[in-house]
Design a protein around this motif. Structure first.
Motif, PDB file in Angstrom:
ATOM      1  N   ASP A 117     -35.617 -10.341  13.853  1.00  0.00           N
ATOM      2  CA  ASP A 117     -35.981  -8.949  14.192  1.00  0.00           C
ATOM      3  C   ASP A 117     -34.916  -8.309  15.071  1.00  0.00           C
ATOM      4  N   ILE A 118     -34.351  -9.129  15.953  1.00  0.00           N
ATOM      5  CA  ILE A 118     -33.311  -8.592  16.861  1.00  0.00           C
ATOM      6  C   ILE A 118     -32.074  -8.201  16.071  1.00  0.00           C
ATOM      7  N   TYR A 119     -31.613  -9.082  15.174  1.00  0.00           N
ATOM      8  CA  TYR A 119     -30.413  -8.753  14.383  1.00  0.00           C
ATOM      9  C   TYR A 119     -30.691  -7.576  13.446  1.00  0.00           C
ATOM     10  N   HIS A 120     -31.925  -7.489  12.919  1.00  0.00           N
ATOM     11  CA  HIS A 120     -32.277  -6.366  12.037  1.00  0.00           C
ATOM     12  C   HIS A 120     -32.147  -5.041  12.804  1.00  0.00           C
ATOM     13  N   ALA A 121     -32.681  -5.015  14.012  1.00  0.00           N
ATOM     14  CA  ALA A 121     -32.598  -3.789  14.836  1.00  0.00           C
ATOM     15  C   ALA A 121     -31.147  -3.481  15.199  1.00  0.00           C
ATOM     16  N   LEU A 122     -30.383  -4.527  15.501  1.00  0.00           N
ATOM     17  CA  LEU A 122     -28.989  -4.330  15.902  1.00  0.00           C
ATOM     18  C   LEU A 122     -28.164  -3.789  14.734  1.00  0.00           C
ATOM     19  N   ASN A 123     -28.466  -4.250  13.529  1.00  0.00           N
ATOM     20  CA  ASN A 123     -27.681  -3.823  12.360  1.00  0.00           C
ATOM     21  C   ASN A 123     -27.917  -2.371  11.993  1.00  0.00           C
ATOM     22  N   ARG A 124     -29.011  -1.763  12.503  1.00  0.00           N
ATOM     23  CA  ARG A 124     -29.197  -0.325  12.210  1.00  0.00           C
ATOM     24  C   ARG A 124     -29.018   0.528  13.459  1.00  0.00           C
ATOM     25  N   ALA A 125     -28.538  -0.094  14.543  1.00  0.00           N
ATOM     26  CA  ALA A 125     -28.383   0.639  15.809  1.00  0.00           C
ATOM     27  C   ALA A 125     -27.083   1.440  15.832  1.00  0.00           C
ATOM     28  N   ASP A 126     -27.127   2.540  16.655  1.00  0.00           N
ATOM     29  CA  ASP A 126     -25.890   3.297  16.916  1.00  0.00           C
ATOM     30  C   ASP A 126     -25.379   2.981  18.316  1.00  0.00           C
ATOM     31  N   LEU A 127     -26.233   2.374  19.143  1.00  0.00           N
ATOM     32  CA  LEU A 127     -25.871   2.104  20.538  1.00  0.00           C
ATOM     33  C   LEU A 127     -26.535   0.806  20.979  1.00  0.00           C
ATOM     34  N   PHE A 128     -25.741  -0.034  21.658  1.00  0.00           N
ATOM     35  CA  PHE A 128     -26.263  -1.274  22.262  1.00  0.00           C
ATOM     36  C   PHE A 128     -26.007  -1.192  23.765  1.00  0.00           C
ATOM     37  N   VAL A 129     -27.081  -1.319  24.548  1.00  0.00           N
ATOM     38  CA  VAL A 129     -26.957  -1.234  26.010  1.00  0.00           C
ATOM     39  C   VAL A 129     -27.427  -2.545  26.629  1.00  0.00           C
ATOM     40  N   SER A 130     -26.595  -3.136  27.481  1.00  0.00           N
ATOM     41  CA  SER A 130     -26.948  -4.387  28.159  1.00  0.00           C
ATOM     42  C   SER A 130     -27.152  -4.088  29.639  1.00  0.00           C
ATOM     43  N   ILE A 131     -28.280  -4.517  30.192  1.00  0.00           N
ATOM     44  CA  ILE A 131     -28.624  -4.157  31.588  1.00  0.00           C
ATOM     45  C   ILE A 131     -28.990  -5.421  32.371  1.00  0.00           C
ATOM     46  N   GLY A 132     -28.246  -5.695  33.447  1.00  0.00           N
ATOM     47  CA  GLY A 132     -28.635  -6.745  34.387  1.00  0.00           C
ATOM     48  C   GLY A 132     -28.574  -8.148  33.839  1.00  0.00           C
ATOM     49  N   THR A 133     -27.516  -8.438  33.077  1.00  0.00           N
ATOM     50  CA  THR A 133     -27.385  -9.811  32.587  1.00  0.00           C
ATOM     51  C   THR A 133     -25.938 -10.274  32.745  1.00  0.00           C
TER      52      THR A 133
ATOM     53  N   ILE B 270     -26.569   9.751  18.841  1.00  0.00           N
ATOM     54  CA  ILE B 270     -27.273   8.465  18.896  1.00  0.00           C
ATOM     55  C   ILE B 270     -28.689   8.628  18.356  1.00  0.00           C
ATOM     56  N   LYS B 271     -29.073   7.768  17.416  1.00  0.00           N
ATOM     57  CA  LYS B 271     -30.444   7.818  16.888  1.00  0.00           C
ATOM     58  C   LYS B 271     -31.182   6.515  17.204  1.00  0.00           C
ATOM     59  N   ASN B 272     -30.495   5.380  16.988  1.00  0.00           N
ATOM     60  CA  ASN B 272     -31.171   4.077  17.081  1.00  0.00           C
ATOM     61  C   ASN B 272     -30.523   3.226  18.174  1.00  0.00           C
ATOM     62  N   ILE B 273     -31.350   2.788  19.107  1.00  0.00           N
ATOM     63  CA  ILE B 273     -30.827   2.082  20.292  1.00  0.00           C
ATOM     64  C   ILE B 273     -31.423   0.678  20.379  1.00  0.00           C
ATOM     65  N   VAL B 274     -30.576  -0.290  20.721  1.00  0.00           N
ATOM     66  CA  VAL B 274     -31.067  -1.622  21.123  1.00  0.00           C
ATOM     67  C   VAL B 274     -30.622  -1.844  22.563  1.00  0.00           C
ATOM     68  N   ILE B 275     -31.578  -2.220  23.399  1.00  0.00           N
ATOM     69  CA  ILE B 275     -31.315  -2.480  24.825  1.00  0.00           C
ATOM     70  C   ILE B 275     -31.604  -3.943  25.087  1.00  0.00           C
ATOM     71  N   LEU B 276     -30.701  -4.630  25.788  1.00  0.00           N
ATOM     72  CA  LEU B 276     -30.930  -6.027  26.207  1.00  0.00           C
ATOM     73  C   LEU B 276     -31.022  -6.038  27.728  1.00  0.00           C
ATOM     74  N   THR B 277     -32.114  -6.612  28.257  1.00  0.00           N
ATOM     75  CA  THR B 277     -32.174  -6.726  29.720  1.00  0.00           C
ATOM     76  C   THR B 277     -32.190  -8.191  30.138  1.00  0.00           C
ATOM     77  N   GLY B 278     -31.709  -8.419  31.361  1.00  0.00           N
ATOM     78  CA  GLY B 278     -31.700  -9.755  31.960  1.00  0.00           C
ATOM     79  C   GLY B 278     -32.252  -9.682  33.366  1.00  0.00           C
ATOM     80  N   ALA B 279     -32.102 -10.795  34.074  1.00  0.00           N
ATOM     81  CA  ALA B 279     -32.743 -10.957  35.386  1.00  0.00           C
ATOM     82  C   ALA B 279     -32.361  -9.857  36.374  1.00  0.00           C
ATOM     83  N   GLY B 280     -31.196  -9.242  36.186  1.00  0.00           N
ATOM     84  CA  GLY B 280     -30.743  -8.202  37.130  1.00  0.00           C
ATOM     85  C   GLY B 280     -31.636  -6.990  37.144  1.00  0.00           C
ATOM     86  N   VAL B 281     -32.392  -6.741  36.038  1.00  0.00           N
ATOM     87  CA  VAL B 281     -33.259  -5.557  36.013  1.00  0.00           C
ATOM     88  C   VAL B 281     -34.510  -5.796  36.859  1.00  0.00           C
ATOM     89  N   SER B 282     -34.851  -7.072  37.100  1.00  0.00           N
ATOM     90  CA  SER B 282     -36.028  -7.387  37.940  1.00  0.00           C
ATOM     91  C   SER B 282     -35.640  -7.757  39.363  1.00  0.00           C
TER      92      SER B 282
END
Ligand code: BV8
Length: 230
Positions: free
Chosen positions: A162-178, A5-17
């Motif tokens: 910017d979000i789609y640009h980062a996602l298109n070069r990511a190797d991993l997408f992590v979703s937390i608390g949504t 894994i080199k490039n990561i996109v993380i999405l967080t939602g209300a569950g992380v707070s």
């Protein structure tokens, strides 16, 4: 974490707070502090009853200044500081707990409680006080034109390009608390799957999008996130 894994996109939602003491949207039975979403989080609601909407956001802006980041926010900030590859933390949350924990590579796609937006001169200002008293804009001096810098339902989220640009070069997408209930945020995992990358969900319970993830782990964020990061 997998060494490829080199490039990561993380999405967080209300569950992380949630464990910092900020209510999630779904825990209150779909009511936000006893209000229906459409009564407080749409441009129509603001036009119809600005006092109700301004009071709703004044109360939440005050609340987030009374709570602290939790172990999940701090673990993500450690990852951001130590990760040599590309990393973008996209949050749906409008609190400042990721910033206060130290995360730098951060994008608030739904706005921020601690900003006010002048609809007269289009300037955004850091804002910790209230808006109900219709203060004057620090830039243009006009009163009563400052609104919460929040993306309401029916409004375009910030920086989707910017979000789609980062996602298109990511190797991993992590979703937390949504819950995966709100789009376009909830659609990001599908974009990641179409790009053929690994997708991981860390959530208290299965979400609307769980079937789209290559791996789902269920439990509190303050346990799952440090385990994943460290
Ligand atoms: C858009 C700011 C188009 C507000 C938010 C009709 C008209 C217009 C649009 C639509 C429509 N029908 C559908 C839509 C699209 C709409 C949408 O998705 N609606 C849903 C309800 C179906 N989306 C929009 O309107 C978006 N804009 O589409 O624009 C457009 C196109 C071109 C030009 C102009 C416009 C805008 C959506 C943004 C709305 N604003 N936030 C505010 O905060 O006051 S959304 C808000 O709700 C949050 O930001 C977040 O995104 C969402 C809540 O979701 P979650 O964060 O997931 O929270 P939730 O409570 O749901 O879940 C918490 C999860 O955590 C749970 O799964 C729980 O199990 C877990 N959890 C709990 N505790 C823990 C935990 N996990 C771990 N540990 C724990 N301790």
């Amino acid at each position: 974490m997998d060494r490829q894994i080199k490039n990561i996109v993380i999405l967080t939602g209300a569950g992380v707070s949630a464990e910092s003491g900020i209510d999630t949207f779904r825990s209150a039975g779909g009511l936000w502090e006893q209000h229906k979403v459409e009564d407080v989080a749409t441009p129509e609601a603001f036009a119809r009853d600005p006092d109700l909407v301004l009071r709703f956001y004044d109360m939440r802006r005050e609340r987030i200044q009374q709570v602290e980041p939790n172990a999940a926010h701090y673990a993500l900030a450690r990852l951001d500081a130590e990760w040599s590859g590309n990393l973008l933390l996209v949050t749906q949350n409008v609190d400042d707990l990721h910033e206060r924990a130290g995360t730098k590579r951060l994008l608030h796609m739904h706005g921020e409680h601690l900003n006010a937006w002048c609809t007269a001169c289009d300037v955004r200002h850091g804002w910790r006080g209230t808006l109900i008293d219709r203060p004057a804009c620090p830039s243009c001096g006009i009163s009563g034109q400052l609104r919460p810098d929040i993306v309401w339902f029916g409004e375009m989220p910030y920086r989707m390009g910017d979000i789609y640009h980062a996602l298109n070069r990511a190797d991993l997408f992590v979703s937390i608390g949504t819950s995966g209930a709100v789009y376009p945020a909830a659609g990001l995992v599908r974009e990641a799957r179409q790009n053929g990358i690994a997708t991981l969900e860390l959530n208290l319970e299965p979400s609307h999008s769980s079937s789209w993830f290559t791996e789902s782990r269920h439990g509190p964020a303050t346990e799952l996130v440090p385990q994943w990061v460290d």
